[in-house]
Design a protein around this motif. Sequence first.
Motif, PDB file in Angstrom:
ATOM      1  N   LYS A  52      -3.873  -3.031  -9.996  1.00  0.00           N
ATOM      2  CA  LYS A  52      -3.623  -2.061 -11.051  1.00  0.00           C
ATOM      3  C   LYS A  52      -2.242  -1.442 -10.884  1.00  0.00           C
ATOM      4  N   GLY A  53      -1.871  -1.156  -9.647  1.00  0.00           N
ATOM      5  CA  GLY A  53      -0.577  -0.559  -9.340  1.00  0.00           C
ATOM      6  C   GLY A  53       0.588  -1.507  -9.609  1.00  0.00           C
ATOM      7  N   LYS A  54       0.382  -2.806  -9.390  1.00  0.00           N
ATOM      8  CA  LYS A  54       1.441  -3.787  -9.597  1.00  0.00           C
ATOM      9  C   LYS A  54       1.878  -3.840 -11.055  1.00  0.00           C
ATOM     10  N   LYS A  55       0.940  -3.645 -11.978  1.00  0.00           N
ATOM     11  CA  LYS A  55       1.250  -3.752 -13.402  1.00  0.00           C
ATOM     12  C   LYS A  55       2.287  -2.723 -13.823  1.00  0.00           C
ATOM     13  N   GLY A  56       2.227  -1.533 -13.257  1.00  0.00           N
ATOM     14  CA  GLY A  56       3.153  -0.482 -13.647  1.00  0.00           C
ATOM     15  C   GLY A  56       4.280  -0.248 -12.662  1.00  0.00           C
ATOM     16  N   LEU A  57       4.298  -1.020 -11.582  1.00  0.00           N
ATOM     17  CA  LEU A  57       5.261  -0.790 -10.514  1.00  0.00           C
ATOM     18  C   LEU A  57       6.332  -1.882 -10.526  1.00  0.00           C
ATOM     19  N   ILE A  99       0.836  -1.201   0.000  1.00  0.00           N
ATOM     20  CA  ILE A  99       0.000   0.000   0.000  1.00  0.00           C
ATOM     21  C   ILE A  99       0.870   1.249   0.000  1.00  0.00           C
ATOM     22  N   LEU A 100       1.896   1.273   0.838  1.00  0.00           N
ATOM     23  CA  LEU A 100       2.786   2.436   0.898  1.00  0.00           C
ATOM     24  C   LEU A 100       3.486   2.670  -0.445  1.00  0.00           C
ATOM     25  N   GLN A 101       3.934   1.600  -1.084  1.00  0.00           N
ATOM     26  CA  GLN A 101       4.597   1.745  -2.376  1.00  0.00           C
ATOM     27  C   GLN A 101       3.614   2.245  -3.441  1.00  0.00           C
ATOM     28  N   SER A 102       2.384   1.772  -3.373  1.00  0.00           N
ATOM     29  CA  SER A 102       1.373   2.239  -4.318  1.00  0.00           C
ATOM     30  C   SER A 102       1.108   3.727  -4.118  1.00  0.00           C
ATOM     31  N   LEU A 103       1.033   4.150  -2.855  1.00  0.00           N
ATOM     32  CA  LEU A 103       0.805   5.568  -2.577  1.00  0.00           C
ATOM     33  C   LEU A 103       1.988   6.414  -3.053  1.00  0.00           C
ATOM     34  N   ASP A 104       3.198   5.909  -2.860  1.00  0.00           N
ATOM     35  CA  ASP A 104       4.388   6.639  -3.296  1.00  0.00           C
ATOM     36  C   ASP A 104       4.443   6.791  -4.817  1.00  0.00           C
ATOM     37  N   MET A 156     -12.465  -3.616   0.773  1.00  0.00           N
ATOM     38  CA  MET A 156     -11.414  -4.576   0.444  1.00  0.00           C
ATOM     39  C   MET A 156     -11.357  -4.828  -1.065  1.00  0.00           C
ATOM     40  N   LYS A 157     -12.505  -4.862  -1.706  1.00  0.00           N
ATOM     41  CA  LYS A 157     -12.554  -5.034  -3.156  1.00  0.00           C
ATOM     42  C   LYS A 157     -11.842  -3.873  -3.851  1.00  0.00           C
ATOM     43  N   GLU A 158     -12.127  -2.656  -3.417  1.00  0.00           N
ATOM     44  CA  GLU A 158     -11.502  -1.461  -4.001  1.00  0.00           C
ATOM     45  C   GLU A 158      -9.991  -1.467  -3.775  1.00  0.00           C
ATOM     46  N   ILE A 159      -9.553  -1.843  -2.601  1.00  0.00           N
ATOM     47  CA  ILE A 159      -8.123  -1.876  -2.287  1.00  0.00           C
ATOM     48  C   ILE A 159      -7.416  -2.923  -3.136  1.00  0.00           C
ATOM     49  N   ARG A 160      -8.017  -4.120  -3.258  1.00  0.00           N
ATOM     50  CA  ARG A 160      -7.409  -5.171  -4.087  1.00  0.00           C
ATOM     51  C   ARG A 160      -7.273  -4.720  -5.534  1.00  0.00           C
TER      52      ARG A 160
END
Length: 65
Positions: free
Chosen positions: A56-61, A9-14, A47-51
């Motif tokens: 989505k963030g993992k694809k570009g991170l 979550i922190l990495q996604s926010l960053d 939880m659905k929204e967070i997942r």
Amino acid sequence: MKQSPKLAILQSLDAMDKMQMEEVLNYIKTIIHQPEQDYSAFKKEAMKEIRQALRKGKKGLQLAA
């Protein structure tokens, strides 16, 4: 090593730009200002929204070691 949910979550926010941060803030404000609803339904939707956001963030991170 498996990544912790908190770190993910922190990495996604960053990785967010200013516009994405505003969208997240507005979303949180709408959740906070809604009338009280069934907790289990609220938790399930949150939880659905967070997942979805994390997937989505993992694809570009890409993580650097």
